[in-house]
Motif scaffolding. Structure first.
Motif, PDB file in Angstrom:
ATOM      1  N   LEU A   1       6.477  15.956  43.696  1.00 33.81           N
ATOM      2  CA  LEU A   1       7.629  16.841  43.658  1.00 33.81           C
ATOM      3  C   LEU A   1       7.179  18.308  42.961  1.00 33.81           C
ATOM      4  CD1 LEU A   1      10.725  14.859  43.485  1.00 33.81           C
ATOM      5  CD2 LEU A   1       9.189  15.206  45.295  1.00 33.81           C
ATOM      6  N   PRO A   2       6.719  18.201  41.581  1.00 35.39           N
ATOM      7  CA  PRO A   2       6.206  19.369  41.250  1.00 35.39           C
ATOM      8  C   PRO A   2       5.438  20.608  41.910  1.00 35.39           C
ATOM      9  CG  PRO A   2       5.734  17.436  39.529  1.00 35.39           C
ATOM     10  CD  PRO A   2       5.968  17.101  41.095  1.00 35.39           C
ATOM     11  N   PRO A   3       4.373  20.215  42.622  1.00 37.12           N
ATOM     12  CA  PRO A   3       4.001  21.547  43.285  1.00 37.12           C
ATOM     13  C   PRO A   3       5.128  21.705  44.397  1.00 37.12           C
ATOM     14  CG  PRO A   3       2.819  19.365  43.953  1.00 37.12           C
ATOM     15  CD  PRO A   3       3.649  18.990  42.806  1.00 37.12           C
ATOM     16  N   ALA A   4       5.698  21.013  45.128  1.00 36.40           N
ATOM     17  CA  ALA A   4       6.784  21.470  46.196  1.00 36.40           C
ATOM     18  C   ALA A   4       7.793  22.410  45.367  1.00 36.40           C
ATOM     19  CB  ALA A   4       7.404  20.168  46.820  1.00 36.40           C
ATOM     20  N   LEU A   5       8.178  21.725  44.335  1.00 40.66           N
ATOM     21  CA  LEU A   5       9.067  22.731  43.468  1.00 40.66           C
ATOM     22  C   LEU A   5       8.605  24.089  43.058  1.00 40.66           C
ATOM     23  CD1 LEU A   5      10.731  19.754  41.352  1.00 40.66           C
ATOM     24  CD2 LEU A   5      12.022  21.298  43.253  1.00 40.66           C
ATOM     25  N   GLN A   6       7.231  23.997  42.879  1.00 39.75           N
ATOM     26  CA  GLN A   6       6.597  25.415  42.456  1.00 39.75           C
ATOM     27  C   GLN A   6       6.802  26.285  43.578  1.00 39.75           C
ATOM     28  OE1 GLN A   6       2.637  25.449  41.412  1.00 39.75           O
ATOM     29  NE2 GLN A   6       2.791  26.244  39.413  1.00 39.75           N
TER      30      GLN A   6
ATOM     31  N   ILE B   1       3.881  37.622  61.455  1.00 37.25           N
ATOM     32  CA  ILE B   1       3.390  38.377  60.017  1.00 37.25           C
ATOM     33  C   ILE B   1       3.707  37.766  58.898  1.00 37.25           C
ATOM     34  CG2 ILE B   1       2.703  40.788  59.205  1.00 37.25           C
ATOM     35  CD1 ILE B   1       2.860  41.792  61.889  1.00 37.25           C
ATOM     36  N   CYS B   2       3.099  37.647  57.665  1.00 38.86           N
ATOM     37  CA  CYS B   2       3.411  36.929  56.860  1.00 38.86           C
ATOM     38  C   CYS B   2       3.921  38.300  55.542  1.00 38.86           C
ATOM     39  CB  CYS B   2       2.139  36.551  55.801  1.00 38.86           C
ATOM     40  SG  CYS B   2       2.627  35.938  53.995  1.00 38.86           S
ATOM     41  N   SER B   3       5.211  37.905  55.424  1.00 42.85           N
ATOM     42  CA  SER B   3       5.824  39.082  54.272  1.00 42.85           C
ATOM     43  C   SER B   3       5.548  38.544  53.106  1.00 42.85           C
ATOM     44  CB  SER B   3       7.011  39.476  54.780  1.00 42.85           C
ATOM     45  OG  SER B   3       7.966  38.168  55.016  1.00 42.85           O
ATOM     46  N   SER B   4       5.755  37.226  52.910  1.00 44.60           N
ATOM     47  CA  SER B   4       5.399  36.672  51.364  1.00 44.60           C
ATOM     48  C   SER B   4       5.105  35.154  51.569  1.00 44.60           C
ATOM     49  CB  SER B   4       6.576  36.823  50.648  1.00 44.60           C
ATOM     50  OG  SER B   4       7.615  35.980  50.852  1.00 44.60           O
ATOM     51  N   ALA B   5       4.124  34.886  50.810  1.00 44.80           N
ATOM     52  CA  ALA B   5       3.682  33.271  50.718  1.00 44.80           C
ATOM     53  C   ALA B   5       3.815  32.905  49.236  1.00 44.80           C
ATOM     54  CB  ALA B   5       2.413  33.302  51.310  1.00 44.80           C
ATOM     55  N   ARG B   6       4.003  31.454  49.065  1.00 49.15           N
ATOM     56  CA  ARG B   6       3.762  30.941  47.923  1.00 49.15           C
ATOM     57  C   ARG B   6       3.135  29.516  48.119  1.00 49.15           C
ATOM     58  NH1 ARG B   6       9.165  32.446  47.138  1.00 49.15           N
ATOM     59  NH2 ARG B   6       9.872  30.212  47.601  1.00 49.15           N
ATOM     60  N   ILE B   7       1.793  29.305  47.702  1.00 51.98           N
ATOM     61  CA  ILE B   7       0.858  28.535  47.727  1.00 51.98           C
ATOM     62  C   ILE B   7       0.956  27.638  46.347  1.00 51.98           C
ATOM     63  CG2 ILE B   7      -1.283  27.892  48.389  1.00 51.98           C
ATOM     64  CD1 ILE B   7      -1.498  30.458  49.784  1.00 51.98           C
ATOM     65  N   SER B   8       1.143  26.352  46.399  1.00 51.96           N
ATOM     66  CA  SER B   8       1.122  25.522  45.379  1.00 51.96           C
ATOM     67  C   SER B   8       0.306  24.460  45.427  1.00 51.96           C
ATOM     68  CB  SER B   8       2.584  25.349  44.655  1.00 51.96           C
ATOM     69  OG  SER B   8       2.193  24.380  43.508  1.00 51.96           O
TER      70      SER B   8
ATOM     71  N   HIS C   1      -4.459  19.554  35.627  1.00 50.75           N
ATOM     72  CA  HIS C   1      -3.425  18.827  34.896  1.00 50.75           C
ATOM     73  C   HIS C   1      -2.060  19.117  35.355  1.00 50.75           C
ATOM     74  CE1 HIS C   1      -6.957  18.457  32.560  1.00 50.75           C
ATOM     75  NE2 HIS C   1      -6.944  19.758  31.987  1.00 50.75           N
ATOM     76  N   PHE C   2      -1.727  20.163  35.980  1.00 51.64           N
ATOM     77  CA  PHE C   2      -0.483  20.395  36.458  1.00 51.64           C
ATOM     78  C   PHE C   2      -0.652  21.256  37.668  1.00 51.64           C
ATOM     79  CE2 PHE C   2      -1.570  24.431  34.442  1.00 51.64           C
ATOM     80  CZ  PHE C   2      -1.984  23.698  32.944  1.00 51.64           C
ATOM     81  N   PRO C   3       0.393  21.565  38.527  1.00 55.75           N
ATOM     82  CA  PRO C   3       0.342  22.240  39.703  1.00 55.75           C
ATOM     83  C   PRO C   3       0.031  23.843  39.265  1.00 55.75           C
ATOM     84  CG  PRO C   3       2.808  21.723  39.239  1.00 55.75           C
ATOM     85  CD  PRO C   3       1.856  21.048  38.375  1.00 55.75           C
ATOM     86  N   GLN C   4      -0.763  24.500  40.251  1.00 58.83           N
ATOM     87  CA  GLN C   4      -1.305  25.652  40.139  1.00 58.83           C
ATOM     88  C   GLN C   4      -0.596  26.451  41.636  1.00 58.83           C
ATOM     89  OE1 GLN C   4      -5.427  25.803  38.625  1.00 58.83           O
ATOM     90  NE2 GLN C   4      -5.259  23.878  39.826  1.00 58.83           N
ATOM     91  N   ARG C   5      -0.243  27.956  40.982  1.00 65.07           N
ATOM     92  CA  ARG C   5       0.066  28.718  42.405  1.00 65.07           C
ATOM     93  C   ARG C   5      -1.325  29.409  42.616  1.00 65.07           C
ATOM     94  NH1 ARG C   5       5.251  30.949  42.355  1.00 65.07           N
ATOM     95  NH2 ARG C   5       4.309  32.597  43.445  1.00 65.07           N
ATOM     96  N   ALA C   6      -1.738  29.625  43.691  1.00 67.91           N
ATOM     97  CA  ALA C   6      -2.801  30.272  44.362  1.00 67.91           C
ATOM     98  C   ALA C   6      -2.472  31.900  44.374  1.00 67.91           C
ATOM     99  CB  ALA C   6      -3.464  29.790  45.509  1.00 67.91           C
TER     100      ALA C   6
END
Lengths: 299, 161
Positions: free
Chosen positions: A125-130, A210-217, A223-228
């Motif tokens: 769940l943490p990466p999904a929530l991020q 066409i991508c206007s915004s993306a969030r990749i976790s 050790h914990f989720p990271q945003r790319a």
């Protein structure tokens, strides 16, 4: 396998809980679903003096849509999240992440609050929530504050929660569904679920591909989720074609940190993150929606 | 508190006992109530040998405290037989040779029962998913799945549960 001795407490209200935590928080453990804490007590990894069953506190339950945000109580079970039609409509990425947690018996008891606060590097769940830009409400006797997932985790299995505090709410901005796509890929994809070696959770806002915004976790590789973040910046304004998604995956793979453990080496994780981010972005580009059932039958 | 008086409705019967708060539901069912179908496998919620149905949902009894489920309804394999006859699931497991050592079997039966209670006509994929938390070291999975399929058809035909 006997549990170590402890004192059992069942507060009936949030106030009662917070008062108890103020006095005994430093030698207490919260019992929600118990799917982590009971096993940890059996192996003596944690030996609390007090075990606090918070399941009688009604304020901590429930899923409600309030205006433009979704409010989820920490006692909401993974099963409830998996089956919630509100969540499927407003943030299906979370439904997808939930349906791949553990096994059905674990999902029937485990809670979203426990999944977050246990702070396992491998949690779904943490990466999904991020990726969903969730905010977590942390409550103590003095008041409460909101933190992002990135702010919540401060080390391996360490959160910003003080022993006198409780995670009291998870808040997710609700999306208008039309132009938002998601993908969730967990490795391994077996019919019986092991802990993840890598997790990629992606939320993309796009029009005419066409991508206007993306969030990749990315989870389970550090050790914990990271945003790319660099990959996200690269994608902004670009069409989600083959080369763009491949390049974004390379950027994501290069910018993150990796650990080696019993399941995989850092080198393997680095390469597999590139593959999974690429796969996730291409899924989004093709418009493959809620593919939970599809992923399950891969096992 | 360190000791609690616990009431459970087990296989349709009201049961009561006093227990230390650290007693798991598994230990309570086996040692306090004599329901030895429930098995201790890994003890940490990973193998499913301890699966029972709690308030209509399959759970791992080894990581559940008896104290936290005071007042709950529990079903074990002992509650499957009806009027001295094997439940269609039990009968199907026998006919399909769906066990060797039999240690995973009670957990498999309860996970399958919970599935059929909710979804009387599951697909093979749905059965696999429902039993994905139940491990079988003897490798009887194909026959187990076949048995659950057979039982589901039998139950639907007879219109019983």
């Amino acid at each position: 396998m006997k549990l170590p001795p402890f004192d059992y407490h069942e507060p009936r209200s949030l106030d009662e809980l917070l008062l108890f935590l103020k006095q005994h928080g430093d030698c207490s453990k919260i019992l929600a679903g118990g799917t982590n804490v009971i096993a940890q007590m059996k192996s003596r990894r944690v030996v609390p003096r007090y075990l606090i069953n918070i399941k009688n506190i009604n304020e901590l339950c429930g899923i409600t849509l309030r205006g433009s945000s979704l409010h989820i109580g920490p006692l909401t079970t993974i099963r409830e999240i998996e089956r919630s039609s509100i969540i499927k409509r407003s943030c299906p990425l979370l439904s997808h992440a939930a349906c791949e947690v553990g096994s059905p018996t674990i999902r029937n008891r485990a809670t979203i609050g426990g999944n977050l606060c246990n702070a396992s590097p491998y949690a779904n769940l943490p990466p999904a929530l991020q990726a969903l830009d969730a905010k977590l409400r942390i409550t103590g006797l003095e008041g409460n504050r909101l933190v992002s997932i990135s702010e919540f985790y401060v080390g391996r299995r360490r959160t910003v929660l003080k022993p006198t505090e409780l995670l009291s709410e998870i808040i997710i901005p609700a999306n208008s569904r039309d132009n938002i796509s998601h993908a969730f890929i967990k490795l391994p994809a077996r019919s019986y679920k092991d802990l993840a070696s890598a997790i990629v959770a992606v939320v993309v806002e796009k029009k005419y591909n066409i991508c206007s915004s993306a969030r990749i976790s990315v989870g389970a590789v550090w050790h914990f989720p990271q945003r790319a973040g660099k990959a996200e910046d690269y994608l902004r304004g670009k069409p989600l074609d083959y080369d763009v998604t491949s390049r974004a995956a390379e950027i994501a793979s290069d910018e993150l940190s990796y650990t080696t453990d019993i399941r995989a080496s850092a080198e393997y994780r680095r390469e597999v993150v590139r593959v999974l981010v690429d796969r996730a972005l291409k899924q989004v580009s093709r418009g493959v929606g809620f593919a939970c059932e599809e992923n399950k039958t891969q096992g | 508190m360190r000791v609690k008086r616990i009431k459970l409705r087990v296989n349709g019967e009201e049961r009561q006992f006093e227990a230390e708060v650290g007693l798991t539901l598994l230990e309570a069912l086996r040692d306090k109530l004599g329901l030895i179908s429930v098995k201790l496998g890994c003890g940490t919620g990973g193998c499913g040998a301890c699966t029972v149905i709690l308030n209509g949902m399959p759970v791992n009894s080894c990581i559940t405290l008896a104290a936290e489920v005071d007042g709950a309804e529990v079903t074990t394999v002992e509650g499957l037989m009806m009027n001295g006859e094997l439940h269609p699931l039990q009968q199907a497991f026998v006919e399909n040779d769906a066990l060797q050592c039999g240690f995973c079997t009670p957990g498999m039966l309860m996970a399958a029962k919970a599935l059929l209670d909710e979804r009387p006509n599951p697909s093979m994929e749905e059965i696999k998913e429902a039993l994905s938390g139940n491990l079988c070291r003897c490798g009887c999975y194909p026959r187990i799945i076949r048995a659950v399929l057979q039982a589901s058809r039998e139950i639907t035909l007879k219109g019983e549960r």
